[in-house]
Design an enzyme around this catalytic site. Sequence first.
Site, PDB file in Angstrom:
ATOM      1  N   LYS A   1      41.212  16.328  35.277  1.00 34.83           N
ATOM      2  CA  LYS A   1      40.691  16.890  34.359  1.00 34.83           C
ATOM      3  C   LYS A   1      38.956  16.231  34.448  1.00 34.83           C
ATOM      4  CE  LYS A   1      40.614  14.879  30.014  1.00 34.83           C
ATOM      5  NZ  LYS A   1      39.081  14.364  29.629  1.00 34.83           N
ATOM      6  N   ASN A   2      39.054  15.106  34.603  1.00 31.39           N
ATOM      7  CA  ASN A   2      37.622  14.172  34.533  1.00 31.39           C
ATOM      8  C   ASN A   2      37.039  14.301  36.052  1.00 31.39           C
ATOM      9  OD1 ASN A   2      38.202  13.557  32.169  1.00 31.39           O
ATOM     10  ND2 ASN A   2      38.916  11.507  32.542  1.00 31.39           N
TER      11      ASN A   2
ATOM     12  N   ARG B   1      32.354  15.907  25.098  1.00 27.83           N
ATOM     13  CA  ARG B   1      31.272  14.987  25.588  1.00 27.83           C
ATOM     14  C   ARG B   1      30.909  15.072  27.123  1.00 27.83           C
ATOM     15  NH1 ARG B   1      29.333  10.316  25.061  1.00 27.83           N
ATOM     16  NH2 ARG B   1      29.107   8.788  27.070  1.00 27.83           N
TER      17      ARG B   1
ATOM     18  N   CYS C   1      33.154   9.909  18.949  1.00 26.40           N
ATOM     19  CA  CYS C   1      34.448  10.651  18.949  1.00 26.40           C
ATOM     20  C   CYS C   1      35.474   9.578  18.466  1.00 26.40           C
ATOM     21  CB  CYS C   1      34.827  11.319  20.336  1.00 26.40           C
ATOM     22  SG  CYS C   1      35.189   9.975  21.501  1.00 26.40           S
TER      23      CYS C   1
ATOM     24  N   ARG D   1      30.129   6.053  21.823  1.00 23.03           N
ATOM     25  CA  ARG D   1      29.972   6.698  22.976  1.00 23.03           C
ATOM     26  C   ARG D   1      28.481   6.923  23.171  1.00 23.03           C
ATOM     27  NH1 ARG D   1      35.149  10.039  24.732  1.00 23.03           N
ATOM     28  NH2 ARG D   1      34.537   9.370  26.738  1.00 23.03           N
ATOM     29  N   PRO D   2      27.476   6.243  23.281  1.00 22.56           N
ATOM     30  CA  PRO D   2      26.120   6.437  23.376  1.00 22.56           C
ATOM     31  C   PRO D   2      25.970   7.034  24.719  1.00 22.56           C
ATOM     32  CG  PRO D   2      26.498   4.274  23.437  1.00 22.56           C
ATOM     33  CD  PRO D   2      27.972   4.715  23.138  1.00 22.56           C
TER      34      PRO D   2
ATOM     35  N   ASP E   1      22.788   6.214  26.358  1.00 25.71           N
ATOM     36  CA  ASP E   1      21.530   5.473  26.578  1.00 25.71           C
ATOM     37  C   ASP E   1      21.324   5.219  28.127  1.00 25.71           C
ATOM     38  OD1 ASP E   1      23.781   3.698  25.757  1.00 25.71           O
ATOM     39  OD2 ASP E   1      22.399   2.102  26.383  1.00 25.71           O
ATOM     40  N   LEU E   2      22.487   4.766  28.614  1.00 20.68           N
ATOM     41  CA  LEU E   2      22.477   4.609  30.205  1.00 20.68           C
ATOM     42  C   LEU E   2      22.136   5.768  30.958  1.00 20.68           C
ATOM     43  CD1 LEU E   2      25.475   2.127  30.447  1.00 20.68           C
ATOM     44  CD2 LEU E   2      23.338   1.415  30.200  1.00 20.68           C
TER      45      LEU E   2
ATOM     46  N   ASP F   1      42.276   4.890  29.915  1.00 17.66           N
ATOM     47  CA  ASP F   1      42.998   6.076  29.580  1.00 17.66           C
ATOM     48  C   ASP F   1      44.558   6.014  29.639  1.00 17.66           C
ATOM     49  OD1 ASP F   1      40.551   8.269  31.464  1.00 17.66           O
ATOM     50  OD2 ASP F   1      40.573   7.178  29.320  1.00 17.66           O
TER      51      ASP F   1
ATOM     52  N   VAL G   1      37.235  -1.397  26.858  1.00 20.92           N
ATOM     53  CA  VAL G   1      36.196  -0.381  27.539  1.00 20.92           C
ATOM     54  C   VAL G   1      35.681   0.454  26.076  1.00 20.92           C
ATOM     55  CG1 VAL G   1      35.955   1.741  28.767  1.00 20.92           C
ATOM     56  CG2 VAL G   1      37.355  -0.122  29.656  1.00 20.92           C
TER      57      VAL G   1
ATOM     58  N   ARG H   1      43.545  19.234  25.246  1.00 25.90           N
ATOM     59  CA  ARG H   1      42.313  19.072  25.681  1.00 25.90           C
ATOM     60  C   ARG H   1      42.807  18.601  27.152  1.00 25.90           C
ATOM     61  NH1 ARG H   1      38.698  15.075  23.282  1.00 25.90           N
ATOM     62  NH2 ARG H   1      37.712  15.650  25.198  1.00 25.90           N
TER      63      ARG H   1
HETATM   64  C1  EPZ Z   1      34.812   8.925  31.190  1.00 30.37           C
HETATM   65  O1  EPZ Z   1      34.065   8.909  30.020  1.00 30.37           O
HETATM   66  C2  EPZ Z   1      35.956   9.633  30.832  1.00 30.37           C
HETATM   67  N1  EPZ Z   1      35.573  10.939  30.602  1.00 30.37           N
HETATM   68  C3  EPZ Z   1      36.930   8.980  29.707  1.00 30.37           C
HETATM   69  O2  EPZ Z   1      38.128   9.828  29.718  1.00 30.37           O
HETATM   70  C4  EPZ Z   1      37.133   7.777  30.393  1.00 30.37           C
HETATM   71  O3  EPZ Z   1      37.951   6.888  29.237  1.00 30.37           O
HETATM   72  C5  EPZ Z   1      35.951   6.806  30.795  1.00 30.37           C
HETATM   73  O4  EPZ Z   1      35.059   7.528  31.754  1.00 30.37           O
HETATM   74  C6  EPZ Z   1      36.105   5.438  31.031  1.00 30.37           C
HETATM   75  O5  EPZ Z   1      36.709   5.409  32.157  1.00 30.37           O
HETATM   76  C7  EPZ Z   1      35.258  11.982  31.216  1.00 30.37           C
HETATM   77  O6  EPZ Z   1      35.159  11.514  32.684  1.00 30.37           O
HETATM   78  C8  EPZ Z   1      34.897  13.387  30.905  1.00 30.37           C
HETATM   79  P1  EPZ Z   1      31.961   5.539  30.067  1.00 30.37           P
HETATM   80  P2  EPZ Z   1      32.632   8.133  29.830  1.00 30.37           P
HETATM   81  O7  EPZ Z   1      30.497   6.122  30.077  1.00 30.37           O
HETATM   82  O8  EPZ Z   1      31.705   8.698  31.034  1.00 30.37           O
HETATM   83  C9  EPZ Z   1      29.676   2.707  26.946  1.00 30.37           C
HETATM   84  C10 EPZ Z   1      39.885  10.834  28.671  1.00 30.37           C
HETATM   85  O9  EPZ Z   1      40.944  10.540  28.013  1.00 30.37           O
HETATM   86  N2  EPZ Z   1      28.686   3.707  27.314  1.00 30.37           N
HETATM   87  O10 EPZ Z   1      32.097   4.913  31.609  1.00 30.37           O
HETATM   88  O11 EPZ Z   1      32.010   8.732  28.554  1.00 30.37           O
HETATM   89  C11 EPZ Z   1      30.751   3.638  26.545  1.00 30.37           C
HETATM   90  O12 EPZ Z   1      30.300   3.558  25.002  1.00 30.37           O
HETATM   91  C12 EPZ Z   1      38.469  10.251  28.459  1.00 30.37           C
HETATM   92  O13 EPZ Z   1      40.012  11.603  29.796  1.00 30.37           O
HETATM   93  C13 EPZ Z   1      27.145   3.100  26.700  1.00 30.37           C
HETATM   94  O14 EPZ Z   1      27.229   1.928  26.207  1.00 30.37           O
HETATM   95  O15 EPZ Z   1      33.002   6.734  29.762  1.00 30.37           O
HETATM   96  C14 EPZ Z   1      32.051   3.064  26.346  1.00 30.37           C
HETATM   97  O16 EPZ Z   1      32.136   1.956  25.590  1.00 30.37           O
HETATM   98  C15 EPZ Z   1      38.098   9.599  27.379  1.00 30.37           C
HETATM   99  N3  EPZ Z   1      25.992   4.030  27.300  1.00 30.37           N
HETATM  100  C16 EPZ Z   1      31.836   2.451  28.060  1.00 30.37           C
HETATM  101  O17 EPZ Z   1      30.443   2.391  28.313  1.00 30.37           O
HETATM  102  C17 EPZ Z   1      26.222   5.208  28.021  1.00 30.37           C
HETATM  103  O18 EPZ Z   1      25.026   5.546  28.182  1.00 30.37           O
HETATM  104  C18 EPZ Z   1      32.480   3.321  29.032  1.00 30.37           C
HETATM  105  O19 EPZ Z   1      32.177   4.578  28.918  1.00 30.37           O
HETATM  106  C19 EPZ Z   1      27.574   5.349  28.321  1.00 30.37           C
HETATM  107  C20 EPZ Z   1      28.555   4.507  28.038  1.00 30.37           C
END
Ligand code: EPZ
Length: 440
Positions: free
Chosen positions: A27-28, A97, A121, A126-127, A129-130, A324, A346, A416
């Site tokens: 999916k991801n 998202r 969610c 889930r900001p 900003d990065l 996950d 995380v 989902r």
């Molecule tokens: C991806 O989400 C996956 N989703 C998530 O899978 C997965 O849990 C996550 O990566 C971590 O491996 C998809 O790929 C569609 P992150 P993503 O940006 O990209 C913080 C599932 O169950 N952060 O690595 O949103 C954030 O808040 C889903 O299949 C910022 O602070 O994850 C979190 O605490 C759930 N600022 C941490 O980083 C930003 O701009 C990790 O988020 C972006 C993220």
Amino acid sequence: MLEDSQAVLEIWGRSSLSGNVQISGAKNSALVLMAGSILCPGKCTLRNVPNLVDIKRMGQILEALGVKLKRQDDVIEIDATKINPTEAPYDVVSQLRASFFVIGPLLTRLGTARVPLPGGCAIGARPVDLHVRGLQAMGASVSIEDGVVHANLVGNKQRLQGGKIYLDYPSVGATETILMAATLAKGETKIENAAQEPEIVDLANFCNQMGAKVTGAGTNTITIQGVQELSSIEYNVIPDRIEAGTFLVAGAITKSEITLSSVIPEHLAPVIAKLNEIGCQIVIEDEAGKTFGGDIQSKRLRIVPGELCGTDIETLPYPGFPTDMQAQFTALLSISKGNSVISETVFENRLRHVAELQRMGTNIRVKGNHAIVQGVAMISGAPVMATDLRASAALVLAGLAAEGKTTVHGLQHLDRGYEDLESKLRGLGAKLERIIPEGT
Ligand code: EPZ
């Protein structure tokens, strides 16, 4: 079965499983490759795409941007010859998202993008900003007005400019947004402290097959040399390592020996290591499988269950233990002998399945971002409510091991991220059925 929010899953526990299950595409990876197809002013064909609500929603986002899609079984043909910078629809973005991932491809191809903020969610704020800071480092002006992110090239610039970006956190999504935007930027982009997940490598292989120049994917430093244009390709999405991990836990929690087809074992290294620690053996077998990006061959995995003993788990960015898989392992450790401490580092709110597992007679205490588990010999079926995608999988797994009947509510979360989970589990001998209340 898509979007059955009224339906429930009735599971009769204590059945042992046997046989083989076919693992679907990731999916991801499929979601970000669908967004990445916008980079190409032509037709891309994705194969091994799972049939999920999230994939359907991403398709709706692309169609709203003028992309033409055709789906036949696990193949999606995506024609992004003509795309327009209209705003992606909020009602879909707010439920998916990953739809935010279109911002990088739109901006680098059209010079402008308007994407609603995805919002938080169940598992956290889930900001983004990065993502935003990465695009700004490449010369984009980015503002947020009324919950919509507006990104534009500055002045008379025709393209984004390559830049050097250090990610405060190795965010998967932010790495993907910047990587995709950089493929058509002018000059070199370097992403430091980049995410290293297999889905990032799959995206880099996909972009390189289209003619991009991405190196270092899978390490913490990714370099992209911008090119003028990308071209149409056909591409196989990698297998879903989280679906595979979920089925390995299904074998472990029911003390059953089962096999999984079409898996890439390297993607499951931390999960396999933890299952070994808990007392299960995982055997890797050759199969006449599929070939994926980077010429990776799929394998068959066999889990041989053993006496379950507790252990500690800390979720971390890849190659650490995946967040996950945390909920699924919490269910498994709740019936493993001895104590376990599970630390979720995380996401800030990803222990909500514990309250539901406690209704089934587990002995788990939550302290901050830690779940302290004391294994119990037996748990009992109960009505439970899923709160997010992986929590729903954990409740199904607990139901397979419990004495009596478990009724899982909130199946919209499950649908989902898992393709036909109940028919795949039934194929392994599990006793469960989706009940759709009268009149829905
Ligand atoms: C991806 O989400 C996956 N989703 C998530 O899978 C997965 O849990 C996550 O990566 C971590 O491996 C998809 O790929 C569609 P992150 P993503 O940006 O990209 C913080 C599932 O169950 N952060 O690595 O949103 C954030 O808040 C889903 O299949 C910022 O602070 O994850 C979190 O605490 C759930 N600022 C941490 O980083 C930003 O701009 C990790 O988020 C972006 C993220």
